[in-house]
Design a protein around this motif. Sequence first.
Motif, mmCIF file in Angstrom:
data_model
loop_
_atom_site.group_PDB
_atom_site.id
_atom_site.type_symbol
_atom_site.label_atom_id
_atom_site.label_comp_id
_atom_site.label_asym_id
_atom_site.label_seq_id
_atom_site.Cartn_x
_atom_site.Cartn_y
_atom_site.Cartn_z
ATOM 1 N N GLU A 53 0.720 -1.262 0.004
ATOM 2 C CA GLU A 53 0.084 -0.065 0.187
ATOM 3 C C GLU A 53 0.863 1.421 -0.018
ATOM 4 O OE1 GLU A 53 -4.296 -1.127 2.049
ATOM 5 O OE2 GLU A 53 -2.860 -0.189 3.345
ATOM 6 N N GLU A 54 2.128 1.422 0.913
ATOM 7 C CA GLU A 54 2.715 2.291 1.021
ATOM 8 C C GLU A 54 3.656 2.849 -0.483
ATOM 9 O OE1 GLU A 54 4.898 1.762 4.344
ATOM 10 O OE2 GLU A 54 3.161 1.736 5.647
ATOM 11 N N GLN A 55 3.816 1.440 -1.293
ATOM 12 C CA GLN A 55 4.600 1.580 -2.425
ATOM 13 C C GLN A 55 3.656 2.384 -3.543
ATOM 14 O OE1 GLN A 55 6.654 -2.023 -3.177
ATOM 15 N NE2 GLN A 55 8.370 -1.416 -1.856
ATOM 16 N N TYR A 56 2.464 1.621 -3.635
ATOM 17 C CA TYR A 56 1.659 2.077 -4.787
ATOM 18 C C TYR A 56 0.270 2.666 -4.449
ATOM 19 C CZ TYR A 56 5.109 -0.370 -7.341
ATOM 20 O OH TYR A 56 6.481 -0.888 -7.817
ATOM 21 N N LEU A 57 -0.561 2.243 -3.497
ATOM 22 C CA LEU A 57 -1.702 2.886 -3.074
ATOM 23 C C LEU A 57 -1.778 4.210 -2.797
ATOM 24 C CD1 LEU A 57 -4.889 2.338 -2.929
ATOM 25 C CD2 LEU A 57 -4.455 1.729 -0.572
ATOM 26 N N TYR A 58 -1.045 4.651 -1.855
ATOM 27 C CA TYR A 58 -0.838 6.055 -1.170
ATOM 28 C C TYR A 58 -0.536 7.086 -2.230
ATOM 29 C CZ TYR A 58 -2.394 3.339 2.958
ATOM 30 O OH TYR A 58 -3.253 2.314 3.768
ATOM 31 N N PRO A 59 0.739 6.556 -3.020
ATOM 32 C CA PRO A 59 1.157 7.481 -3.971
ATOM 33 C C PRO A 59 0.113 7.780 -5.126
ATOM 34 C CG PRO A 59 2.939 5.958 -3.612
ATOM 35 C CD PRO A 59 1.776 5.534 -2.828
ATOM 36 N N ALA A 60 -0.805 6.526 -5.475
ATOM 37 C CA ALA A 60 -1.906 6.878 -6.424
ATOM 38 C C ALA A 60 -3.104 7.848 -5.745
ATOM 39 C CB ALA A 60 -2.591 5.344 -6.790
ATOM 40 N N VAL A 61 -3.243 7.516 -4.377
ATOM 41 C CA VAL A 61 -4.158 8.609 -3.792
ATOM 42 C C VAL A 61 -3.621 9.776 -3.795
ATOM 43 C CG1 VAL A 61 -5.150 8.857 -1.303
ATOM 44 C CG2 VAL A 61 -5.069 6.678 -2.040
ATOM 45 N N ARG A 62 -2.378 10.289 -3.450
ATOM 46 C CA ARG A 62 -2.034 11.565 -3.584
ATOM 47 C C ARG A 62 -2.151 12.271 -4.742
ATOM 48 N NH1 ARG A 62 0.811 12.444 0.930
ATOM 49 N NH2 ARG A 62 1.865 10.776 2.112
ATOM 50 N N GLU A 63 -2.016 11.257 -6.031
ATOM 51 C CA GLU A 63 -2.134 11.672 -7.157
ATOM 52 C C GLU A 63 -3.778 11.975 -7.979
ATOM 53 O OE1 GLU A 63 -0.599 10.483 -11.899
ATOM 54 O OE2 GLU A 63 0.295 9.644 -9.894
ATOM 55 N N HIS A 64 -4.466 11.258 -7.130
ATOM 56 C CA HIS A 64 -5.991 10.948 -7.901
ATOM 57 C C HIS A 64 -7.136 11.441 -7.205
ATOM 58 C CE1 HIS A 64 -3.984 9.348 -11.522
ATOM 59 N NE2 HIS A 64 -3.533 8.420 -10.795
ATOM 60 N N VAL A 65 -6.711 11.569 -5.754
ATOM 61 C CA VAL A 65 -7.966 11.624 -4.907
ATOM 62 C C VAL A 65 -7.829 13.032 -4.049
ATOM 63 C CG1 VAL A 65 -9.006 10.988 -2.799
ATOM 64 C CG2 VAL A 65 -8.215 9.166 -4.446
ATOM 65 N N GLU A 66 -9.114 13.693 -4.242
ATOM 66 C CA GLU A 66 -8.913 15.156 -3.684
ATOM 67 C C GLU A 66 -8.637 15.053 -2.121
ATOM 68 O OE1 GLU A 66 -12.490 18.077 -2.855
ATOM 69 O OE2 GLU A 66 -12.562 17.279 -4.875
ATOM 70 N N ASP A 68 -5.934 14.625 -1.097
ATOM 71 C CA ASP A 68 -4.900 13.223 -1.240
ATOM 72 C C ASP A 68 -3.957 13.320 0.017
ATOM 73 O OD1 ASP A 68 -3.742 15.779 -1.823
ATOM 74 O OD2 ASP A 68 -3.254 15.161 -4.077
ATOM 75 N N ASP A 69 -3.256 14.322 0.395
ATOM 76 C CA ASP A 69 -1.962 14.095 1.154
ATOM 77 C C ASP A 69 -2.419 13.811 2.480
ATOM 78 O OD1 ASP A 69 -0.106 14.569 -0.658
ATOM 79 O OD2 ASP A 69 -0.139 16.709 -0.685
ATOM 80 N N ARG A 70 -3.705 14.727 3.068
ATOM 81 C CA ARG A 70 -4.174 14.324 4.327
ATOM 82 C C ARG A 70 -4.657 12.836 4.556
ATOM 83 N NH1 ARG A 70 -8.763 13.619 6.502
ATOM 84 N NH2 ARG A 70 -10.038 13.953 4.692
ATOM 85 N N ILE A 71 -5.110 12.529 3.573
ATOM 86 C CA ILE A 71 -5.874 11.115 3.570
ATOM 87 C C ILE A 71 -4.604 10.285 3.657
ATOM 88 C CG2 ILE A 71 -7.022 9.187 2.298
ATOM 89 C CD1 ILE A 71 -8.699 11.543 1.376
ATOM 90 N N ASP A 73 -1.630 10.641 4.385
ATOM 91 C CA ASP A 73 -0.778 10.576 5.693
ATOM 92 C C ASP A 73 -1.564 10.157 6.890
ATOM 93 O OD1 ASP A 73 1.114 12.194 4.235
ATOM 94 O OD2 ASP A 73 0.445 14.049 4.915
ATOM 95 N N LYS A 74 -2.651 10.041 7.042
ATOM 96 C CA LYS A 74 -3.323 9.416 7.763
ATOM 97 C C LYS A 74 -3.355 7.843 7.816
ATOM 98 C CE LYS A 74 -7.622 7.861 9.577
ATOM 99 N NZ LYS A 74 -7.365 6.461 9.764
ATOM 100 N N GLU A 75 -3.281 7.445 6.438
ATOM 101 C CA GLU A 75 -3.303 5.730 6.351
ATOM 102 C C GLU A 75 -1.740 5.312 6.899
ATOM 103 O OE1 GLU A 75 -5.993 4.195 5.948
ATOM 104 O OE2 GLU A 75 -7.164 5.971 5.343
ATOM 105 N N ILE A 76 -0.837 6.211 6.253
ATOM 106 C CA ILE A 76 0.466 5.916 6.665
ATOM 107 C C ILE A 76 0.640 5.984 8.289
ATOM 108 C CG2 ILE A 76 2.940 6.498 6.597
ATOM 109 C CD1 ILE A 76 2.373 7.201 3.536
ATOM 110 N N ALA A 77 -0.001 6.870 8.907
ATOM 111 C CA ALA A 77 0.264 7.047 10.406
ATOM 112 C C ALA A 77 -0.358 5.705 11.235
ATOM 113 C CB ALA A 77 -0.423 8.229 11.074
ATOM 114 N N ASP A 78 -1.307 5.437 10.451
ATOM 115 C CA ASP A 78 -1.969 3.965 10.814
ATOM 116 C C ASP A 78 -1.124 3.038 10.786
ATOM 117 O OD1 ASP A 78 -4.669 5.080 11.486
ATOM 118 O OD2 ASP A 78 -5.627 4.698 9.631
#
Length: 184
Positions: A53-66, A68-71, A73-78
């Motif tokens: 997830e950290e390698q591929y999902l969250y970078p995709a979230v940062r790129e495509h989801v409104e 993005d960084d807050r979401i 960052d929260k998931e990575i903190a989890d």
Amino acid sequence: MGHGGNVIEELMADHREVEEIFARIQSMTGQGQELRDVVDEVTIELVRHSVAEEQYLYPAVREHVEDDDRIADKEIADHSRVENLLKELEKTNADDLHMSPLLQQLMEEVADHVEDEENNLFPMLRQACSSEMLGDLGEKIRRAKAMAPTRPHPAAPDTPPANKLLAPGAGLVDRARDFVTGRG
């Protein structure tokens, strides 16, 4: 480990697999080596899943989801909280009185994370990305899980590019250690 399908289907299948392992832990009456083996099994699955997830999902979230960084960052903190718990569990003897509370805390952290991803993140990702993109991400996630570490490394980088460079090496070392010790 690899379930097939797009990224959401792949990760949801991982979630169900971890829930099944947690159910086995909760139904166990003994401790000792049997518990240690199941804790190692859930550790392996959670570490592989998190790294992918950290390698591929969250970078995709940062790129495509409104938002993005807050979401992301929260998931990575989890993930960080879970990885620290996994490290504690790795050091804890299965017969230790601290094992049960640590496992309970792990199960609660993971359940909260899964609920958040499935009810919030995945619907946003599904809306923001094409079917082709989700399929491609699913394939990347499966490849990452195959190369990922199997032991918690809380101090390891959790964002690209460092995590993509270091995780396969850590994974190779972990799998060698697992082979020698018979873990997993």
